[in-house]
Design an enzyme around this catalytic site. Structure first.
Site, PDB file in Angstrom:
ATOM      1  N   HIS A   1       0.835  -1.194   0.000  1.00  0.00           N
ATOM      2  CA  HIS A   1       0.000   0.000   0.000  1.00  0.00           C
ATOM      3  C   HIS A   1       0.870   1.245   0.000  1.00  0.00           C
ATOM      4  O   HIS A   1       2.087   1.169   0.198  1.00  0.00           O
ATOM      5  CB  HIS A   1      -0.893   0.027   1.248  1.00  0.00           C
ATOM      6  CG  HIS A   1      -0.109   0.200   2.516  1.00  0.00           C
ATOM      7  ND1 HIS A   1       0.679  -0.791   3.063  1.00  0.00           N
ATOM      8  CD2 HIS A   1       0.039   1.288   3.336  1.00  0.00           C
ATOM      9  CE1 HIS A   1       1.263  -0.353   4.157  1.00  0.00           C
ATOM     10  NE2 HIS A   1       0.898   0.913   4.349  1.00  0.00           N
TER      11      HIS A   1
ATOM     12  N   ASP B   1       0.657   5.327   1.802  1.00  0.00           N
ATOM     13  CA  ASP B   1      -0.032   5.986   2.916  1.00  0.00           C
ATOM     14  C   ASP B   1      -0.847   7.172   2.404  1.00  0.00           C
ATOM     15  O   ASP B   1      -0.363   7.969   1.598  1.00  0.00           O
ATOM     16  CB  ASP B   1       0.973   6.475   3.957  1.00  0.00           C
ATOM     17  CG  ASP B   1       1.612   5.330   4.726  1.00  0.00           C
ATOM     18  OD1 ASP B   1       1.137   4.191   4.583  1.00  0.00           O
ATOM     19  OD2 ASP B   1       2.585   5.581   5.470  1.00  0.00           O
TER      20      ASP B   1
ATOM     21  N   HIS C   1       4.760   0.116  -0.041  1.00  0.00           N
ATOM     22  CA  HIS C   1       5.514  -0.648   0.951  1.00  0.00           C
ATOM     23  C   HIS C   1       4.617  -1.705   1.574  1.00  0.00           C
ATOM     24  O   HIS C   1       3.397  -1.675   1.408  1.00  0.00           O
ATOM     25  CB  HIS C   1       6.128   0.269   2.023  1.00  0.00           C
ATOM     26  CG  HIS C   1       5.153   1.204   2.666  1.00  0.00           C
ATOM     27  ND1 HIS C   1       4.645   2.321   2.034  1.00  0.00           N
ATOM     28  CD2 HIS C   1       4.573   1.203   3.905  1.00  0.00           C
ATOM     29  CE1 HIS C   1       3.825   2.961   2.841  1.00  0.00           C
ATOM     30  NE2 HIS C   1       3.749   2.302   3.985  1.00  0.00           N
TER      31      HIS C   1
ATOM     32  N   ARG D   1       6.123  -8.801  15.654  1.00  0.00           N
ATOM     33  CA  ARG D   1       6.761  -7.531  15.331  1.00  0.00           C
ATOM     34  C   ARG D   1       5.868  -6.410  15.833  1.00  0.00           C
ATOM     35  O   ARG D   1       4.642  -6.468  15.705  1.00  0.00           O
ATOM     36  CB  ARG D   1       6.952  -7.391  13.816  1.00  0.00           C
ATOM     37  CG  ARG D   1       7.539  -6.044  13.362  1.00  0.00           C
ATOM     38  CD  ARG D   1       7.684  -6.005  11.848  1.00  0.00           C
ATOM     39  NE  ARG D   1       8.286  -4.764  11.380  1.00  0.00           N
ATOM     40  CZ  ARG D   1       7.602  -3.681  11.026  1.00  0.00           C
ATOM     41  NH1 ARG D   1       6.275  -3.685  11.087  1.00  0.00           N
ATOM     42  NH2 ARG D   1       8.232  -2.597  10.612  1.00  0.00           N
TER      43      ARG D   1
END
Length: 345
Positions: free
Chosen positions: A223, A225, A279, A289
């Site tokens: 995607h 941002d 990204h 994570r």
């Protein structure tokens, strides 16, 4: 559907079982997640200490590095950013606590002990139509208006830590945005500061659980941002990947740095000078994570337009942009974004 609400892990496999069954029965043969990056690289590293204690030449050199990375990478990392390490470390500790709460409690938002709006806790991808659109992650979205209003309510360690983090990182975002605006010739302009208020920005605490289906799904699907600027603090597990020169590369974690990336709105406002880069986060079969992101966003009524004589993008409001993104995600399962607003489209 039998879901154990007392456990902390989101019920990915139960809720999305039809998607996994489709893969098993070969009815979704196109659902193949390719997460292997070509190589692992360090992002451009900018030492912000030069903005405060350096000479005029050092300050201008620092600003040029920020602009160059925003043009060529759309991503960079900053050190000596002004956010104390104890705040970042406490942020990680508090994130672990809140994500380990029972799933039912997280769904109710009660574990935050803050004045948060309904639906703040999110997990998975409700709009996913195939496995490549499913994100194996959970998150708390925290509007900065909720952070400020929480001061009149019970304040626990989490809300106190989030408040400290939000205060310092928002100052950093404003500083970087002003530098990028100056580089475009808007020195002294208050445009971004006027439309990106604390009430319009937000934080997102992310957790990517261990994923037994790591070869079938993303931690976070590819995607861009939908904001002006994003600042990310992540742990050292790794998994963040981005597109550079048409290839996916793995970002090497840096324990001393925060990651900054350009959003769609800044790409449009800069007429494509700064790049909003695709990204993703790959799923990990062994360890979780954690990350926390700050999103520099305008009000919904803010108008985004380039002042270039040959604008690449049509003039649009942030509300129109969000509505178009949501419509595409609902219909297609993924975001289209800026290509919807090209002047030649």
């Amino acid at each position: 559907m039998d879901i154990n609400l007392s456990r902390s892990e989101p019920p990915f496999e139960q809720v999305y079982k039809n998607l996994f069954l489709g893969l098993k029965n070969n009815t979704h043969q196109h659902d193949q997640v390719q997460t292997t990056a070509i190589e692992s690289k360090d992002l451009p590293l900018v030492d912000l200490a030069r903005l405060v204690g350096g000479s005029e030449e050092a300050r201008e050199s620092c600003k040029r590095e920020i602009a160059k990375a925003s043009k060529e990478w759309g991503f960079f990392q900053v050190v000596n950013h002004g956010i104390p390490s104890y705040i970042l470390e406490e942020m990680t500790r508090e994130q672990k606590k809140v994500f380990r709460e029972p799933f039912k409690k997280k769904m109710s938002d009660n574990c935050m002990n803050m004045s948060l709006s309904p639906g703040t806790y999110r997990w998975g991808t409700p709009s996913a139509k195939c496995l490549t659109q499913l994100s194996w992650s959970e998150a708390f979205h925290i509007p900065l208006t909720d952070i400020s209003s929480s001061k009149t309510h019970h304040v626990n360690n989490l809300s106190s830590t989030v408040t400290q983090f939000a205060t310092t990182v928002s100052e950093l975002a404003d500083k970087l945005a002003n530098i990028l605006a100056e580089n475009l010739g808007h020195k002294g302009s208050s445009f971004l500061k006027e439309i990106c208020l604390p009430s319009t920005c937000y934080l997102r605490m992310n957790r990517y659980p261990q994923c037994p289906k790591y070869s079938d799904v993303f931690g976070l699907m590819p995607h861009t941002d939908s904001d002006f600027l994003t600042i990310l603090y992540q742990d050292q597990v790794g998994g963040l990947q981005l597109v550079k020169d048409g290839r996916w590369i793995e970002v090497k974690p840096n324990p001393d740095a925060l990651i900054v990336n350009i959003g769609d709105l800044l790409q449009a406002w800069s007429n494509g000078v700064y790049k909003s880069v695709e990204h993703r986060v790959v799923a990990n079969p062994k360890v979780e994570r954690l990350s926390v992101a700050y999103f520099l966003c305008p009000s919904y009524d803010a108008i985004i337009q380039s002042f270039n004589d040959a604008p690449l993008y049509k003039k649009f409001s942030f509300r129109e942009y969000r509505q178009q993104v949501q419509a595409d995600v609902t219909q297609l399962g993924y975001k289209i974004g800026l290509p919807r607003f090209l002047t030649c489209g």
